[in-house]
Structure formats: structure tokens, C-alpha cells
Design a protein around this motif. Structure first.
Motif, short mmCIF file in Angstrom:
data_model
loop_
_atom_site.label_atom_id
_atom_site.label_comp_id
_atom_site.label_asym_id
_atom_site.label_seq_id
_atom_site.Cartn_x
_atom_site.Cartn_y
_atom_site.Cartn_z
N TYR C 249 36.38 36.63 40.08
CA TYR C 249 35.16 37.43 40.28
C TYR C 249 34.76 37.44 41.75
O TYR C 249 34.86 36.40 42.41
N MET C 250 34.25 38.55 42.24
CA MET C 250 33.75 38.63 43.61
C MET C 250 32.35 38.02 43.68
O MET C 250 31.46 38.43 42.94
N VAL C 273 34.67 41.58 38.49
CA VAL C 273 36.09 41.26 38.25
C VAL C 273 36.96 41.83 39.39
O VAL C 273 36.82 42.97 39.77
N CYS C 274 37.83 40.99 39.90
CA CYS C 274 38.71 41.41 40.99
C CYS C 274 39.76 42.42 40.52
O CYS C 274 40.25 42.33 39.40
N GLY C 299 38.00 33.87 34.98
CA GLY C 299 37.99 35.28 35.30
C GLY C 299 39.38 35.85 35.52
O GLY C 299 39.59 37.06 35.49
N PHE C 300 40.35 34.97 35.75
CA PHE C 300 41.74 35.43 35.88
C PHE C 300 42.29 35.81 34.51
O PHE C 300 42.20 35.06 33.56
N GLU D 270 38.06 47.79 37.51
CA GLU D 270 37.38 46.55 37.17
C GLU D 270 35.86 46.59 37.33
O GLU D 270 35.13 46.16 36.44
N PRO D 271 35.32 47.09 38.46
CA PRO D 271 33.86 47.01 38.60
C PRO D 271 33.10 47.80 37.53
O PRO D 271 31.90 47.65 37.39
N ARG D 272 33.83 48.64 36.81
CA ARG D 272 33.19 49.50 35.81
C ARG D 272 33.21 48.90 34.41
O ARG D 272 32.63 49.50 33.48
N VAL D 273 33.85 47.76 34.21
CA VAL D 273 33.94 47.18 32.86
C VAL D 273 32.54 46.93 32.29
O VAL D 273 31.67 46.38 32.96
#
Lengths: 405, 405, 405, 405
Positions: C249-250, C273-274, C299-300, D270-273
Motif C-alpha cells: 500500500y502507498m 494498493v500498489c 497488501g502484497f 489498483e487505486p480504483r478498487v
């Protein structure tokens, strides 16, 4: 001054090509310290004429062809509303001073002078046509006596009130060109009359120029004005012209009542201020849509008008305002080489400006009040707002606010 | 005017409590049409004195105690740089006009007048102390002849140049209080001297007031000034005061050279403009950090200074500027009940303003030029920028730009 | 399987080139329905062995060289904490099942098996070295009996506890390589020991591999690990290797305790999420920094490990995992031509992915608890959390929360 | 298993209350390493049956009532497209394996099994009804022989193809309930047929359940499905039920072809999940709109289905899936007190999750291809994509891409 074509008539100018309006005075002068946020009334024309003149001069320098007398909200019922002291000057004195000031600044530069009307509390409180027209005529008397080149009736949420104002001008000041603009979005007025149909009603009421002002950003105002263009043309009003005077703020998220419903109104709108490149795009799209009276409203500063003027330079006979950015050409004189390297059109046209605000979201959840006309809560009065009123407003809001995420 | 304490002396005023400065003139007047972006020079004091006076009056009305003569970049070497015509007026005429104008506006209001120096191209081009001081003294001659209440030396990226300027003022205008501020961040000047150490060097050079101005937002300038406060106090300079005059733009993402490195500089900074509530928070935090000379720089409009003034009203003897928002108290007079309901302190203090820009990111990737002093590319000259220079600038940028995501 | 070099020894493999770890099991299996958010304990090894095996297989297929037995939080004191039923299986049974499962999956693929320890409630509750080591040895007994190729001690907020665990492993399982990683940021552990110094302490305690895992995003974990690399090398531990197993995660906005302090933890972290391209950049930067044991944590998902494996293909003898995206090469088979056109390295490396969330800000305000060790509120117990505890937690939070914007 | 009502019939279940579907397999299994991005074909049913079974089991555990055989894109023309090797297994073997696998997992849990059809390249390449039906019947033969409880025809951009598929099922598998869903937005299919009218056409073609799947986020799919509900009811089809299986990604900015047009597709979404709380809101709104078959598509992971299941627990007889978050109740067992304090419904329902991505914008500019059917560029073939095709795709894109800011 090259932008002045030597033609005196307002409508003749519109026929020949685009004319540029000015920006809104209440927001600009609030920032400078001469208008009070909340009442937004123009008593500065009497109390601080130099500040008003300076703003006129700046818009003219930026390229405005048409300057409006600073008579926004200068109807008697509004000046007296909720205990506000502006009423002491009297409706006559305020409107007269406004016209004198704008003339002094505008005529030497070859511009035209517009008298101005806007929505009256009387409408929303009474919905009575005779009372509204009576109120309006107090202002018109001044404009008639002093003389103006055109009238701009603006900032109506209900097309009905706008029609009444247009009618009053036509009756009382025959022969003076009448512009009228609503502060509504691309869908409808606050009573639900579709935006295109509003345009037709105003043309039918006798307006020479119809359009949209305030409440929404340039691109949403464009969408609304295009609705009017299509409907008015379809209805056969071939001589009617179109006008647009949008906010200088980006409001993709504003609902029915525009930026007033945004939680940032009126004191935290800063991140939404348009760049001059957004303004240039707006000017181009407005011109391409056949709109010929192109200006601004709240949030516009002189450099925003300058951007419109610069973009439409070719269409206005090559007139280029002092201080035009020319996509950053003057940056070539900057002391830092990497700033000098930003001196290109492509750079500024494609830049999406960072907001510098990582804790802010892009969009806000608007208040969504669908009603206004005739509702008890929006009636105006001369007394101060009471605590009970504030509380009932909040309760009502909770009741009708749409469930939103 | 209650904010005027009757005390004439600048340093005495600082000892008694906070004094409020004004905002930057070049950005404000560029928007109004009287300064050219790129050169940023103050020839408007001769060409458009009314516009300059109006801006002084607005800052005073907003609560400024100290007004600076508009002499930014008014050194002879800068006025003549890269073919810019401002040099024709001559360094003497420009600085003299600026002092006359600011005096005319300020003294009737009980404020004090500051003469101003800023970085000179001679420094970066020659790194020669004698040449720099010679350049500076051309301006000081005017200030000495005309008389000013204090000197503000500002906008230095290299503490060394600032020290030389301070020394020049002390030698040439003995007895006049000297303020000095650097445009650097919380880490170091552009030569790598730590920010706290810069403060000590300036105190040692004889400055009465040291601090930070321009290039970074209020909160980053605060962080930098706090570094100076700590170091200067630790070094035992008990009588030195502190000043801060930040940008009116949010710049969490700016690198070494501040907002100049941001891709939005200088024409698309709008989304970064600070709200008045951010300004109030800044004023409070600055005061709490022991800083007593609190003002603004580029991006500040009169209402921003008004916000500082309002926040520190109690500390300045109860003086409240005209147009203070009082956390929206006047909204109680607004025509819409839900806007009236925003009339509370908590509402405005906790609001994170939406940006209205869903295609913009929060942060931008700054240019990151670490070198300036003495480098060939940043040297100034009287000829226009050539195409070759522009291209070599871009090539150099590619070469040294840090790999960034 | 080409990534297997035929070399059995873990440390020998590290000397030869990068080895890839696996991702975190508790978050991945919570999403799949086999781990309970909150306790985060590994009873699934007994209750749902097939689900655990499938995840091992997926990480191996993605390119993991080292697989950890799923024994996170499998110390007896944690299994019994706050009324959680996982304790009923017993510490022995859980750790034994975990080792058996991971061996069954890993050895056929040529990978190595790691036993695992993590922070114990006993430390934070007692700060007593003997009690902590006694607790740890319950797990070590299983690993010793069953046999593992290496031990990974991970997820410590206090370097002191980590040192005690390393010592315990060295004493109890002599000859087995020991890796140890802290879940701290680039500044210090939660007791304020600087991150670089933490690395030195762990090397001194006998660890063969030291580094960072969990709590922060790949790039912040990289910054922290680089601190350790520099300090450990400077202290002369030439044979010590380095490991990194960050969040998927960022978390640029996470404070002392990392993503746990973020308001989105643990159920609304999705927007953070990356992407696999962020992972590839992380792998490259880790390798370039001299880190040789590179994996992931919470998160991986398997495709994140696959991205690491793909990026370091050349450095691992050309091994390319099944399903490598090869910067979108397979998109050439997509049915839409404009999607096929995205099949390039430059496209994916430079894309800043839109968030699809215009009502969300970029950054969140973290909780900022600076204390943990020994404080009453963070002590663990076998009883359920009471209502009083919840309330006192909130009150304490208000008391110590730093004033934030 | 309480969610099983003992009722066998699919339509009878729909009459009694909501049934929960599963999530999409191609995206979930791509992340796990068993599906290739680009072709997105289901050969894993033969090559990695254990991985497919595990995913079925996880969705069932999360609460799915209906499980689809993994036969997406398993038509012969698609399996052979552009040199993809999946065709070697043969259409019969793949579809048969998929049905066997789903039955083995689903029946023991009391769920129902759906066979699946999706859009065929033959349609877009030939627009020939006979050829399309012939292609479809190759799959139907397997479903008929093996036996399924219902058929789901899904993922059509053109309602015409969907009608042909529905007709084919009705002809070839009489008596089997037929569900059909389009991957279109709230406006129209890709040929411009309004979304509501699409619903009516499908009902008229004989579908028992009509609705929307894939391509858009839950809330945009809801808007589209509501169009169908209104139109189908108005057209008098009282017995027709409605279904919805949206993306697990937020796509407010997707244009005609949905997430495929987004620049992030398919590797940086990913950022849209969606979070589980967004899923719960979706489930509630879908139920309230009268939709009774509620599931997911690409981007859904098992925990997303679990969220739907949890939200509709009461409506499904009190069935609560293992691992339900209960708005964070289990956080009460977390080791940190401030995380325990997040254990409330209001907290999670009102949180706007931070994106952790200050360099990303909220919205992306979609590709905006309005054409597909019959256009040369979108025709499929068995050969690999050539370089010329890639280039002509880019040229065409430039030609038709709408001018966007």
C-alpha cells in the motif's frame, strides 16, 4: 484604442464581432476591502468612489468594451434587507453615483456603458408582478435620467422574474437595447423551466441579448448558453444575440444553485480560481458557439478579462491588451533558465495545474436545495436574521437534503 | 486609527507587539495590468502611480503597519537586464517615485515606510563584493536622501549576498533599522548554508530583524523562520527580532528554489491561493513562535493581510480592520438560509476546500536545480535571451534533473 | 525451475544474487475468508490448510525463493489475547502445521523454508527479557524439531524486543541463519532509537540479515532500509545482508506506527494498493541499494511478487515467472486496438494512475501515538476488550493527539 | 448452510428474495497467476483446476448462491484469436471441465450452477446471425449434455448480439432459465440503442432475467440497470427479474466502453478498487431498486462478495458469512487502542478513504471510441497482431479522439 471600432451602437457592435464585458465587482471589491460579504451591496460607489473607478479602469485596460454601472443588488428592497445600512444612501443616490463613475472611466476609452438590474427580494417574497415592476422602476428612473447605452438585467434564478424585468425596461426605456442573463445551469431554472425554453421566453419578452451569468464555471455556463442558442434559433428569433458572464471559479460539482451551494462559498473558493489559460479556452469555445457578448462575473479579476481579450485578439481587429501573456513570451526575460523554458503555448495549454492541497478532495458535496420561490425560509425582511431563523434553516436543510455519500 | 500606537520607532513597535506588513506588489499588480510577468520590475511607480497608490491604500485599509516602497528589483543591473526597457527611467527616478508614493499613502494612516533592496544580478554574475555593494548603493542614495523609517533587504537565495547588503545599509544609512529576509526553505540557502546558521550570519552582519520571505507557503516559511529563531537565540542575539513574509500560495511540493521550480509558476498558480482561514492560522502560529513582523509576499491580496490583522486583533489593542470576516458573521445577512448557516468559526476552521479540479493532482513534480551561484546559465546580461540559451537551458535541465516518478 | 540455482544454503544464495521473498499472509487470507481482521492469527493452518497451501503455491509460481511458514502472531500470549479462540489449538499444533504445509509446497519447487517469529504481547506488557525469551522459545521448539532453512524474526516496533528474539534464536537454534526486520520508518523505532542504529544493534545481536518490513510503503521502507545499510556498513559488519518486505500500500502520509495510524486501516486501504509498475520500480531501487532479500508484507498479492520477480529476471539468471506482464506485451492480443496500443514500457512506467475518487483527498491525517511500550493502554490480556477500555482509549487519544491541520 | 432455502429452482429463489452471485474469474485469477491478461481465456480449468476450485470455494464461503462455470470467452473463435494457444484444448474440453469443476464445489454448499456465454468475435467481424448462433451452439452443446441450473449470457456491447444469444439458448436448451446482461452504461449500447430499450428487447427475446455487468462501477451499473427496470416494467414484462454484476473498480470517468477506455486498464486500476463499505452501499441500493440477482464481475475479490452477503443478511434469512466485518467489530481485539476505537458503523460508512497518491488526479481522460461494430480495426483473426495493425490503430485513434482538455 484599436478595440473601439468607431461604431457607437451596442447591437451594431455585436453584429460586427465579439464584444468583451467586464468582471464582477462585488467579489473583486470584497477582496480589496470595499464590499461586505453577505449583503454584497454597492454602497462603495458613494463611500469609496476611487476604489470603484480603479477597478473600472483595470477592466478597461484589460480590454473590456462594455462596462456595467456598479448597481448590483441596488434595488431598494435589497438595500434595506435584514438591517443592512446601505439603504441609508437611498436607491437614487447609489444608482446615480454608479452611472457617473462608470461613464467617467469608460467613455474616454471608447467603451459603452450599461445600466444594471438584478433579482429583487420582492419577487421571491411576494411573487407579485406589479410589486416587482414597481421596485425595478425605482432603479430604471435613474438610468433613464442619466442615460446609458444598454441595460443588463442579470442574475435571475427564475425566468419569470427575468421576463418581468425585461418587460419593465422595454416599457420604461424604449429604444434602449436590453440584455438579460439567468444564473442557472444547463438543465433548468429553479422552477424547473428547461434552460433552452428560458431563452425562448426571454426572447419573446423582448430581450435583444439573452444568456447566462454567474453561479457556474465558464464551461458549465457555456453548456447552458448553448442550450439557449439552440432553442432560440429553433424558435426563429434570428436577430437575438447571446451573452455569457460566468464565474471565475471551477464548479464541476455545483448543484442547482451553483457555487452558493458549495461548502466553500463564499470564503474558501480560492482553489477553484480559473487560470488565464482556462479563460482563453472558454473565450474560444464561446466564440465558436456563436456567442458575441463574452465577459465574466464573480471571481473574475482584470487579468481574466485580459485573457479573453488576448484570445479573441484576431477577431477584434488585432487589438492586444497591455500585459497579454502571449503564452509566457515574457518569461524569456526571467532570471532562471528553466522558467524561461516555459515560454511556449503547448506548455501552458496542456498543463494540469497541481492544487498544492493533498488534504483536499477534488469535488465537494453541494447543498442541494431545490426550492426557493415562495418558501417561507427564503423571504427577505428588514430586520436582522434571528437565532430562530438560523436554527430552522438548519433543521429544514437536514429534512430535505438528499442522502448523499 | 487604533492600530497606530503613537509610537514612531519601528523597533519600539516591534518590542510592544506584532506589526503587520503588506503583501507583494509585483504579482498583485501583474493581475491588475501594471507589472510585466518575467521582468517583474516596478516602473509602474512612474507610469501608473494611481494604480500603485490604490494598492498601498488597500493594504493599509486591511491593517498594514509597515508599507514598503515599491522598489523590488529596482537595482540598475536588473532594470537593464535582457533588453528590458524599464532601465530607461533610471534607478534614481524609480526609487524616488516609489518612496514618494508610499509616503503619501502611509503617513496619513499612521504607518511606517520601508525602503527596499532585493537580490541583484551582479551578485550571481560576479560574486564580487565590491561590485555588489556599489550596485546597492545606487538605490540607497535615494532612500537616504528621501528618508525612510526602516530598510527591508529581501529575497536572497544566498545568505552571502544578504550579508553584503546588510553591511552596505549599516555603512551608508547608519541608525536606520535594517530588516533582512531570505527566500529559502527550512533546510538551507542555495549554497547549502543551514537555515538556522543563515539567521546567525545575518544577525552578526548587524541586522535588527531577520527572517524569511517569498518562495514558499506560509507554513513552510514558518518552519524556516523557526529554524532561525532557535539558532539566533541560541547564539545569544537577544535583541534581534524576526520577520516572515511568505507566499500566498500553498507549496508543499516546492523544492530548493520554491514556487519558481513548480511547473505552475508563474501563470497557473491559482489552485494554490491560500484562503483567509489558512492565513489566520499562519498569523497565529507565527505570533506564537515569537515572530513580531508578520506580513506577506507574492500571491497576497489585500484580504489576506486583512485576515492576519483580524487574527491578531487582540494582540494589537483591539484594532479590527474594515471587512473582517469574523468567521462569516456577515453571512447571516445572506439571502439563502443555508449560506447563513455557515456563519460559524468551527465551520470555516475545519473546512478542507474542494479544488474543483478532478483532472489535477495535489502535488507537482518540481524542477530541482540545485546550482545557481556563478553558473554560466544563470548569469544576466543586457541583451535579449537567445534561442541558443533557451536550448542549452533545456539540455542542462535534462542532464541534472533528478530521476523522479 | 530456473530460479533455483542448485545451491541449498540461504546465505550462499544471498551472496550470489537477489532472492525473492513472499507476501504477507494475514491480509491476503483475510480477503479470501480465512483470517479474522483484528486478531490476525494463523489458525487457518489447521482449520483451512488447502487455502494456505494455495497461497503458498501462488507465491512460488510468482517467483518466491523463500517461503515463510504461516506463523505470524503465533506466540501463545497472542493466540490467547482478549478472548480470542485461536489459543485452543495450542501454540505447538499451529506452528507445526504451518511448517508442514510450507514444506509440502516449497521444496518441490526448489525454494527454502523460513520459520517465523514476530512481536509478542509479553514484551509490551512486561518489558521483561526473561519472560519474552520464554515465550519465544515455545515457538522455536517447534521450528527446531521440524527443521527449517532459516528463521525470520519480523514486525518489531522496538529494536530491543527484536534483539532479544535474535539472541533467543542464536542460543536455541545455533547454526540456523537469522533474518530480522523492524516495522519502523526512516527516522527511528518507537522508542526513538535511530533507524540506522537499530540496524547496528541487530547486527551486533548476531543477525545475519537485517532490514525492514510492513507498516510503510515500498519507498518509505526503502528509505528506512538504506539508513540501516549505511550504518551497518559503517560499523564494519561486512558480511551482514539486508532485507526488505514492505506493504503493498502507498503510505506517504503514515506517521510513527505506519498504516495502522491511517484512518483507512484496515478496511478501506484499497485506493492505496500498489500497481505492479510501482513494484518493479521498488525492486530495482532495492537491488541498486545493495539489498539482496527482497519481498513483501501486508497488501502484497501474488502478482506483486511476480512483478519483483519479473523486474529482477536478468539478475536471477533469466528466470521469468509465468504471467509476467512484460509491460503489457500480451495486450497485443486484446480485442480493442486502443488497448493493444498500450503495449509499451514507456506507457506503463510514466502513467500516474487516476484514483476514480473525486471525493477523496490524497493524504489522510494519521493518528499519531508516539508512545506504546509499557503504557497501560497497550497492555494485552486474555479477557475481551471492555467498554471502559474503549472509552479511555478515545480520551487518551484526544489528550495526546498532536494539533493537526 | 442457512442461505440455502431448500428451494431448488433459480427463478423461485429470485421470487423469494435476493440471490448473490460470484465475482469475475479472469481478473482474480490473473492476479493469482492462472489467466493471461490480454486474451483473458479460461484454459486454467484444464491446466490448473485446483486454482479454479479454490476461487469457487472462496466465493461460496463469502456467500455466493449462484456460481458460474468459468467459461468466459470460451467460444471457439475467441480461443483461437490472434494466435492464442488456448484453442488447442478445444471448446468442448474447456467448457466441460469448467462445468465439472463448478459443480464439484457448488452443490455441496447448496448453491446453483450457471453455464455461461459471452460476446463472440464472430459477431463483430461478420454481423451475421447464423454464424453467431452456430458459434454459440458449440458451447451450448456442452452445457446441455452436462446439465446446468441456469444460463448466464453476459458481457455484450451490442444488444443485438445479446438477443441472438438469448434466442439460441431458448431454442437449444428449452426450459433452462436465461439471464442476460450487457456491459453498457446508463445511456445506450455501443450502437446507440438506449439502455432502457435494450432491456425491453432482451425481455422480448425471452430472457428471464435482464441487467448489466462489467465495464462500469457499481453505482454506474446501478444507474444503467435502473433504466432497464423502469423500461421493462413499463413495457409490461411483470415476471422478468433483474441482475447486476458490476466492476469492483470505481469508474466515474469511464466513457462508452467503460474501464477498457481508461488509461489505467488493465494493469494500473489498483487505486480504483472498491472498499467493502462501497460494496455494502451498492448491495443496499440494488436491493432497494428491486434487483434480485446481485453479484460482481472483474475486480471483485471474495471479500467483496462477502460484503454484499453481509449487507443483505436480514433479507436472506439471517445468513451471515464467515469473516463478515460487522463494521469492524473484530477490531475490538486489535492490539492498538486507537484502532479498536474504529469499531463502529458510522466510522466506516462516512470515511472517504485517502488515496495515498498525491501525484495522481481523481479522474482520467478516457479513450472515447464510439464505433466498434463492423469496423475493420476491431475484427478478430487467428494470426498475431501485426506492427502495421498497431500503427493504424494509433493513427485512427488520433483521428477520431474527441478534442479533450
Amino acid at each position: 484604442m484599436p478595440r473601439s471600432t468607431g461604431v457607437r451602437g451596442f447591437l451594431e457592435r455585436l453584429d460586427r464581432g465579439p464584444v468583451i464585458g467586464d468582471g464582477g465587482f462585488v467579489f473583486a471589491l470584497e477582496k480589496r476591502g470595499y464590499v461586505q460579504a453577505g449583503p454584497w451591496t454597492p454602497e462603495a460607489v458613494i463611500e469609496h468612489p476611487e476604489a470603484v473607478k480603479q477597478l473600472h479602469r483595470e477592466f478597461l485596460r484589460a480590454g473590456s468594451d462594455i462596462c456595467q454601472a456598479f448597481t448590483f443588488y441596488a434595488s431598494e428592497d435589497k438595500l434595506k434587507n435584514r438591517g443592512h445600512g446601505a439603504g441609508n444612501h437611498g436607491v437614487y443616490a447609489i444608482n446615480k453615483a454608479a452611472v457617473e463613475i462608470v461613464k467617467e472611466c469608460t467613455y474616454p476609452e471608447g467603451g459603452l456603458v450599461a445600466g444594471g438590474l438584478s433579482q429583487t427580494p420582492t419577487y421571491i417574497t411576494t411573487l407579485n408582478k406589479d410589486l416587482v415592476k414597481a421596485e425595478v422602476k425605482k432603479q430604471l428612473e435613474v438610468f433613464k435620467t442619466e442615460g446609458v447605452d444598454l441595460m443588463i438585467c442579470e442574475y435571475y434564478e427564475h425566468v419569470e422574474e427575468a421576463e418581468w424585468h425585461v418587460e419593465a425596461v422595454k416599457e420604461f426605456m424604449p429604444g434602449v437595447p436590453v440584455c438579460v442573463s439567468l444564473c442557472i445551469n444547463e438543465t433548468s431554472d429553479v422552477h424547473g423551466v428547461p434552460t433552452g425554453e428560458c431563452g425562448v421566453k426571454l426572447a419573446r419578452a423582448g430581450a435583444d441579448v439573452v444568456g447566462i451569468n454567474c453561479h457556474f464555471d465558464p464551461f458549465r455556463c457555456l453548456a447552458a448558453t448553448k442550450e439557449m442558442v439552440a432553442a432560440v434559433k429553433k424558435a426563429g428569433f434570428d436577430k437575438v444575440h447571446f451573452m455569457i458572464q460566468p464565474l471565475g471559479y471551477m464548479t464541476p460539482d455545483a448543484s442547482v444553485q451553483g457555487f452558493i451551494d458549495l461548502p466553500e462559498f463564499p470564503f474558501a473558493l480560492e482553489p477553484r480560481v480559473c487560470t488565464r489559460f482556462e479563460m482563453m479556452r472558454y473565450a474560444r469555445e464561446a466564440y465558436d458557439a456563436g456567442i458575441r457578448f463574452i465577459g465574466g462575473c464573480c471571481g473574475f479579476e482584470p487579468y481574466h478579462i485580459r485573457a479573453l481579450s488576448e484570445e479573441l485578439s484576431k477577431e477584434r481587429g488585432g487589438y492586444m491588451p497591455v500585459g497579454a501573456v502571449n503564452y509566457g513570451k515574457f518569461l524569456e526575460k526571467h532570471t532562471k533558465p528553466w522558467v524561461r523554458a516555459r515560454a511556449s503555448k503547448e506548455y501552458w495549454q496542456t498543463l494540469k495545474p497541481g492544487t498544492g492541497r493533498p488534504y483536499s478532495a477534488s469535488l465537494s458535496r453541494s447543498d442541494q436545495w431545490g426550492v426557493t420561490a415562495g418558501h417561507e425560509l427564503v423571504k427577505q425582511h428588514e430586520e436582522e436574521t434571528t437565532k430562530e431563523e438560523l436554527e430552522s434553516g438548519l433543521a429544514f436543510k437536514k429534512q430535505i437534503m438528499k442522502e448523499a455519500i
